[in-house]
Enzyme design. Structure first.
Site, PDB file in Angstrom:
ATOM      1  N   ASN A  50     -74.999 -74.301  50.249  1.00 25.96           N
ATOM      2  CA  ASN A  50     -74.694 -74.895  48.953  1.00 25.96           C
ATOM      3  C   ASN A  50     -73.387 -75.662  49.110  1.00 25.96           C
ATOM      4  O   ASN A  50     -72.307 -75.074  49.076  1.00 25.96           O
ATOM      5  CB  ASN A  50     -74.557 -73.773  47.914  1.00 25.96           C
ATOM      6  CG  ASN A  50     -74.311 -74.291  46.511  1.00 25.96           C
ATOM      7  OD1 ASN A  50     -74.085 -75.489  46.322  1.00 25.96           O
ATOM      8  ND2 ASN A  50     -74.337 -73.403  45.548  1.00 25.96           N
ATOM      9  N   ARG A  85     -79.248 -76.417  48.750  1.00 28.70           N
ATOM     10  CA  ARG A  85     -79.281 -76.651  47.313  1.00 28.70           C
ATOM     11  C   ARG A  85     -78.893 -78.112  47.085  1.00 28.70           C
ATOM     12  O   ARG A  85     -77.852 -78.565  47.561  1.00 28.70           O
ATOM     13  CB  ARG A  85     -78.273 -75.745  46.614  1.00 28.70           C
ATOM     14  CG  ARG A  85     -78.159 -76.068  45.162  1.00 28.70           C
ATOM     15  CD  ARG A  85     -77.080 -75.254  44.506  1.00 28.70           C
ATOM     16  NE  ARG A  85     -77.024 -75.597  43.108  1.00 28.70           N
ATOM     17  CZ  ARG A  85     -75.895 -75.742  42.435  1.00 28.70           C
ATOM     18  NH1 ARG A  85     -74.740 -75.551  43.010  1.00 28.70           N
ATOM     19  NH2 ARG A  85     -75.928 -76.055  41.162  1.00 28.70           N
ATOM     20  N   HIS A 108     -79.948 -75.586  36.794  1.00 27.23           N
ATOM     21  CA  HIS A 108     -80.160 -74.140  37.021  1.00 27.23           C
ATOM     22  C   HIS A 108     -81.650 -73.845  37.224  1.00 27.23           C
ATOM     23  O   HIS A 108     -82.116 -72.740  36.934  1.00 27.23           O
ATOM     24  CB  HIS A 108     -79.675 -73.292  35.822  1.00 27.23           C
ATOM     25  CG  HIS A 108     -78.208 -73.321  35.594  1.00 27.23           C
ATOM     26  ND1 HIS A 108     -77.650 -73.401  34.337  1.00 27.23           N
ATOM     27  CD2 HIS A 108     -77.163 -73.240  36.456  1.00 27.23           C
ATOM     28  CE1 HIS A 108     -76.332 -73.394  34.428  1.00 27.23           C
ATOM     29  NE2 HIS A 108     -76.004 -73.297  35.706  1.00 27.23           N
ATOM     30  N   ARG A 140     -66.943 -76.705  29.315  1.00 25.57           N
ATOM     31  CA  ARG A 140     -67.693 -77.884  28.835  1.00 25.57           C
ATOM     32  C   ARG A 140     -68.023 -77.724  27.357  1.00 25.57           C
ATOM     33  O   ARG A 140     -68.340 -76.629  26.899  1.00 25.57           O
ATOM     34  CB  ARG A 140     -69.000 -78.037  29.616  1.00 25.57           C
ATOM     35  CG  ARG A 140     -68.821 -78.294  31.083  1.00 25.57           C
ATOM     36  CD  ARG A 140     -70.167 -78.611  31.733  1.00 25.57           C
ATOM     37  NE  ARG A 140     -70.078 -78.530  33.169  1.00 25.57           N
ATOM     38  CZ  ARG A 140     -70.852 -77.743  33.930  1.00 25.57           C
ATOM     39  NH1 ARG A 140     -71.802 -77.006  33.382  1.00 25.57           N
ATOM     40  NH2 ARG A 140     -70.694 -77.722  35.230  1.00 25.57           N
ATOM     41  N   GLU A 185     -80.260 -67.275  43.143  1.00 26.68           N
ATOM     42  CA  GLU A 185     -80.639 -68.641  43.472  1.00 26.68           C
ATOM     43  C   GLU A 185     -80.783 -68.837  44.981  1.00 26.68           C
ATOM     44  O   GLU A 185     -81.661 -69.557  45.446  1.00 26.68           O
ATOM     45  CB  GLU A 185     -79.615 -69.614  42.887  1.00 26.68           C
ATOM     46  CG  GLU A 185     -79.672 -69.612  41.366  1.00 26.68           C
ATOM     47  CD  GLU A 185     -78.500 -70.310  40.706  1.00 26.68           C
ATOM     48  OE1 GLU A 185     -78.622 -71.512  40.459  1.00 26.68           O
ATOM     49  OE2 GLU A 185     -77.473 -69.659  40.443  1.00 26.68           O
TER      50      GLU A 185
END
Ligand code: ADP
Length: 396
Positions: free
Chosen positions: A8, A90, A179, A239, A381
């Site tokens: 990743n 990823r 996601h 955010r 993940e």
């Protein structure tokens, strides 16, 4: 033995996990940080845990350090790099090009490059990670797993924004969602826990630093809260999530901001951090709320309210609801937040069991007989990436 390395790559970091896919055990994992910046370091856990401080000029240097650590006689777990069967990467943005994971060849790499405008910070880092692995391990199959792929099943009514259609045709402005590997993993597990019904209506809540909610009908994503970028949806750590778009111009005018400053304002200084003024970490905010900090309490309240609204709206979108799943840092660990979100949802058929809610790990938190069942399912993940990689590589 089938060992799969999962990578990743971020702009200045590179996380990795090495799986033995016969058992799906993690043999080794770590993080190379501050790549291309001063005092870069590799944190590696294999036979032993070590931190090596050494200059890494770029992702090539980082990959070499990772591979050296994996075969190091003292701290490594492999005798030789030939024990790595494949590498899974990823990749943040697959745009409309990819609705599933891909074995990487020149064409796939080119298509990931074409999607750089949609994720200008993330995709270039992912590409660097892929190229560095290809150079360091020639002949070893590389697979790209996209954060956006699972959501490519959304119908146009869910992904088209109310802006001139040409923005979609010309610039591919639309909802993509993120996601995806996590929503896929936990929704598939939920379907197993529900006993593989023929039809299922599931809302998956991935609540972490970045949060997104997805409506998963019969195993397919039909809507999700993040949009063209991860800025849309529920309020997050830093955010803003959903706001009136006119606020952007208003704040820019008032505070004399450049576009870059505005981008940072809504991505890095907003969210529960901006509301509370305390932290982006929910543990700190909860501590402050306990000490009667009103803005911290407000931040928790806004977050829970946003998640609740998404659950309700997705139940409406699917015409019903069988199951809600909580996952990621907050979803898995913050029982108080789960309780806050699910408060007063008996009307929709959720009967939470406060005793079960306080438990950890994978478990159901609704009472027996609750019309809508709610599960906590730890996400993984990296394991999804490793499984997809194994599935796509040529069989030995
Ligand atoms: P990321 O999006 O970076 O992968 P995570 O899924 O790891 O984030 O979630 C990180 C967030 O999870 C932290 O910011 C923290 O607010 C929250 N979190 C983690 N553990 C707990 C806990 N025990 N209680 C409450 N919140 C937690």
């Amino acid at each position: 033995m089938k060992n799969i390395l999962v990578i990743n790559a971020g702009s200045s970091s590179l996380k990795y996990q090495l799986f033995d896919m016969d058992t799906e055990q993690v043999l080794s994992k770590g993080l190379a940080e501050r790549i291309g910046i001063s005092s870069s370091a590799l944190n590696h856990r294999g036979k032993k845990e070590i931190r090596i401080v050494k200059d890494m000029r770029d992702h090539n240097d980082a990959i070499h350090m990772v591979l050296d650590a994996l075969v190091d006689p003292e701290v490594g777990v492999l005798k030789d790099l030939s024990e790595i069967a494949a590498v899974g990467h990823r990749v943040v943005h697959g745009g409309e090009t990819f609705s599933a994971s891909q074995l990487i060849d020149e064409n796939v790499l080119e298509a990931i490059e074409e999607n750089v405008p949609l994720a200008p910070l993330h995709n270039p880092a992912n590409i660097m990670g892929i190229k560095a692995c290809m150079a360091a391990m020639p002949g070893v199959p590389q697979v790209a797993v996209f954060d956006t792929a699972f959501h490519q099943t959304m119908p146009p009514r869910a992904y088209i924004y109310g802006v001139p259609y040409e923005a979609y045709e010309t610039y591919k402005v639309r909802r993509y969602g993120f996601h995806g590997t996590s929503h896929l993993f936990v929704s598939q597990r939920a379907i197993e826990l529900l006993g593989h019904p023929e039809h299922s209506k599931i809302v998956t809540c991935h609540l972490g630093n970045g949060s997104s909610i997805a409506a998963v009908q019969d195993g397919k994503s039909i809507d999700t809260s993040m949009g063209m970028t991860p800025l849309e949806g529920v309020v997050m750590g830093t955010r803003s999530g959903d706001i009136d778009p006119a606020i952007v111009k208003f704040i820019m005018d008032k505070e004399h901001m450049s576009i870059q400053e505005a981008d940072s304002y809504f991505n890095k200084r907003s969210g529960v951090y901006g509301i509370s003024g305390v932290s982006s970490d929910f543990r700190d905010i909860a501590d402050a709320a306990q000490e009667n900090n009103a803005r911290a309490e407000l931040a928790l309240d806004v977050f829970a309210y946003h998640v609740k609204k998404y659950i309700g709206s997705y139940a409406a979108a699917m015409g019903g609801l069988d199951c809600v799943v909580f996952t990621a840092g907050i979803g898995e660990n913050d029982s108080a937040m789960r309780a806050r979100i699910l408060e007063n949802m008996e009307w929709i058929g959720i009967e939470m069991d406060p005793w079960e809610n306080d438990k950890r790990g994978e478990h159901e938190i609704t009472k027996p007989g609750s019309k809508v069942r709610v599960f906590v399912i730890p996400t993984n993940e990296e394991l999804v990436i490793a499984r997809d990689t194994l599935r796509l590589i040529p069989k030995a």
